[in-house]
Design an enzyme around this catalytic site. Structure first.
Site, PDB file in Angstrom:
ATOM      1  N   ASP A  49      -1.904 -17.712  -0.990  1.00 51.91           N
ATOM      2  CA  ASP A  49      -2.006 -16.764  -1.471  1.00 51.91           C
ATOM      3  C   ASP A  49      -0.904 -15.773  -0.657  1.00 51.91           C
ATOM      4  O   ASP A  49      -1.316 -15.652   0.416  1.00 51.91           O
ATOM      5  CB  ASP A  49      -3.384 -15.766  -1.586  1.00 51.91           C
ATOM      6  CG  ASP A  49      -3.318 -14.284  -1.477  1.00 51.91           C
ATOM      7  OD1 ASP A  49      -3.579 -13.983  -3.109  1.00 51.91           O
ATOM      8  OD2 ASP A  49      -3.046 -13.369  -1.027  1.00 51.91           O
TER       9      ASP A  49
ATOM     10  N   TYR B 125       4.751  -9.217   2.610  1.00 57.85           N
ATOM     11  CA  TYR B 125       4.223 -10.189   3.542  1.00 57.85           C
ATOM     12  C   TYR B 125       5.290 -10.453   4.208  1.00 57.85           C
ATOM     13  O   TYR B 125       5.656 -11.068   5.359  1.00 57.85           O
ATOM     14  CB  TYR B 125       3.359 -11.172   3.302  1.00 57.85           C
ATOM     15  CG  TYR B 125       2.048 -10.864   2.977  1.00 57.85           C
ATOM     16  CD1 TYR B 125       1.724  -9.366   2.457  1.00 57.85           C
ATOM     17  CD2 TYR B 125       0.781 -11.789   2.521  1.00 57.85           C
ATOM     18  CE1 TYR B 125       0.509  -9.152   2.265  1.00 57.85           C
ATOM     19  CE2 TYR B 125      -0.279 -11.527   2.092  1.00 57.85           C
ATOM     20  CZ  TYR B 125      -0.033  -9.944   1.383  1.00 57.85           C
ATOM     21  OH  TYR B 125      -1.330  -9.654   0.671  1.00 57.85           O
TER      22      TYR B 125
ATOM     23  N   LYS C  98       2.516 -11.568  -5.180  1.00 55.59           N
ATOM     24  CA  LYS C  98       2.094  -9.997  -5.507  1.00 55.59           C
ATOM     25  C   LYS C  98       3.692  -9.195  -5.634  1.00 55.59           C
ATOM     26  O   LYS C  98       4.958  -9.539  -4.791  1.00 55.59           O
ATOM     27  CB  LYS C  98       1.453  -9.897  -4.635  1.00 55.59           C
ATOM     28  CG  LYS C  98       0.532 -10.149  -4.011  1.00 55.59           C
ATOM     29  CD  LYS C  98      -0.403  -9.578  -3.542  1.00 55.59           C
ATOM     30  CE  LYS C  98      -2.228 -10.551  -2.228  1.00 55.59           C
ATOM     31  NZ  LYS C  98      -1.469 -11.071  -1.880  1.00 55.59           N
TER      32      LYS C  98
ATOM     33  N   HIS D 216       0.916  -5.331  -6.218  1.00 53.64           N
ATOM     34  CA  HIS D 216      -0.093  -5.391  -5.528  1.00 53.64           C
ATOM     35  C   HIS D 216      -0.891  -4.190  -5.212  1.00 53.64           C
ATOM     36  O   HIS D 216      -1.354  -4.001  -4.920  1.00 53.64           O
ATOM     37  CB  HIS D 216       0.922  -5.511  -4.139  1.00 53.64           C
ATOM     38  CG  HIS D 216       0.563  -5.633  -3.193  1.00 53.64           C
ATOM     39  ND1 HIS D 216       1.053  -6.667  -1.718  1.00 53.64           N
ATOM     40  CD2 HIS D 216      -1.009  -6.183  -2.591  1.00 53.64           C
ATOM     41  CE1 HIS D 216       0.518  -7.288  -0.753  1.00 53.64           C
ATOM     42  NE2 HIS D 216      -0.509  -6.130  -1.350  1.00 53.64           N
TER      43      HIS D 216
END
Length: 276
Positions: free
Chosen positions: A47, A52, A77, A110
């Site tokens: 994931d 990120y 996401k 997200h």
């Protein structure tokens, strides 16, 4: 020999591993090593997310693993700044390029970012992506029931997954009930909470001692026995392996109730209404 991770069948028939590996707050170069360790340990679900900043590092680990693509389950996401139909389509293409993949297994919005009021337009784009086959399933993350209701009212695709903060101190009963009512799988981010306070709770420690397990293993087992998906994160190889070793024991109904009783509205992350 690693034990295969059992799967949960999503509402569109796609099988998703019940336990995955999260890379939140892992630097891009560090993500390559962490994901490689996780894949070697037996994880097959990874994931990540645009925000990120480690999609490229994650993709490098997937490519180097030698594991057949169809055996892997990759989630990424859409970030808030990329919401809107055209923006979402472009952001998805960029994610695929960074990952080095031609499809993902699950694509999520997200956060709803309700003040911007663009998540319905983004959901329309996700439906297009899903119809094209470039995402095997689509869903949402951090969606409260009222935001889910607006998507469901469009009469289109029902989200396959709602990924939310969920751990013993914050059990999200209202969100879980809404998900269940519509056949949406609940996926827990921060499934072990943060800072270790939950893992030091006397009730969890007592269960762990009795079963000769770690507190983290007990909490992850609590999630999967209640039909949730969990994505623990670690960059420590021993802990990465430890978190996966939860398939050869069970919690009793009394154990589950004891952990359920720890719910204290102990949210760690922000409220979804505030992330815009």
């Amino acid at each position: 020999m690693t034990t295969p991770v059992p799967s949960l069948t999503l509402n569109n028939g796609v099988a998703m591993p019940r336990l995955g590996f999260g890379v939140f707050q892992v630097a891009d170069d560090e993500a390559t090593a962490a994901v490689a360790t996780a894949l070697d340990a037996g994880y097959r679900s990874i994931d990540t997310a645009t925000i990120y900043g480690n999609e490229a590092g994650t993709g490098r680990a997937l490519a180097a693993s030698g594991i057949a693509r169809e055996e892997l389950f990759l989630t990424t996401k859409l970030w808030n700044a990329d919401q809107g139909r055209a923006e979402t389509l472009a952001a998805f293409d960029a994610s695929l390029e960074r990952l080095g993949l031609n499809y993902v297994d699950l694509y999520l919005i997200h956060w709803p970012a309700p003040a911007n009021d663009r998540y319905l337009a983004s959901w329309e784009a996700l439906e297009e992506i899903y119809a094209s086959g470039r995402a095997r399933a689509i869903g949402v993350s951090n969606f409260e029931p009222e935001y889910l209701d607006r998507i469901l009212a469009t009469g289109g695709t029902v989200p396959a997954v709602n990924q939310v903060e969920l751990h013993p101190a914050f059990a999200q009963s209202r969100v879980r009930a809404a998900n269940a009512a519509h056949g949406i799988a609940t996926e827990a981010w921060s499934p072990l909470a943060q800072g270790g306070a939950v893992l030091r709770d006397p009730a969890i420690e007592a269960i762990a001692r009795r079963l000769d397990r770690t507190p983290a293993q007990v909490v992850l087992r609590w999630h999967v026995q209640q039909d949730r998906i969990a994505i623990p994160k670690s960059v420590t190889p021993a802990r990465i392996r430890e978190n996966l070793a939860i398939w050869d024991f069970e919690l009793s109904p009394a154990d589950l109730l004891a952990i359920d009783a720890l719910d204290s509205a102990g949210r760690i992350g922000p409220h979804p209404a505030d992330v815009n």
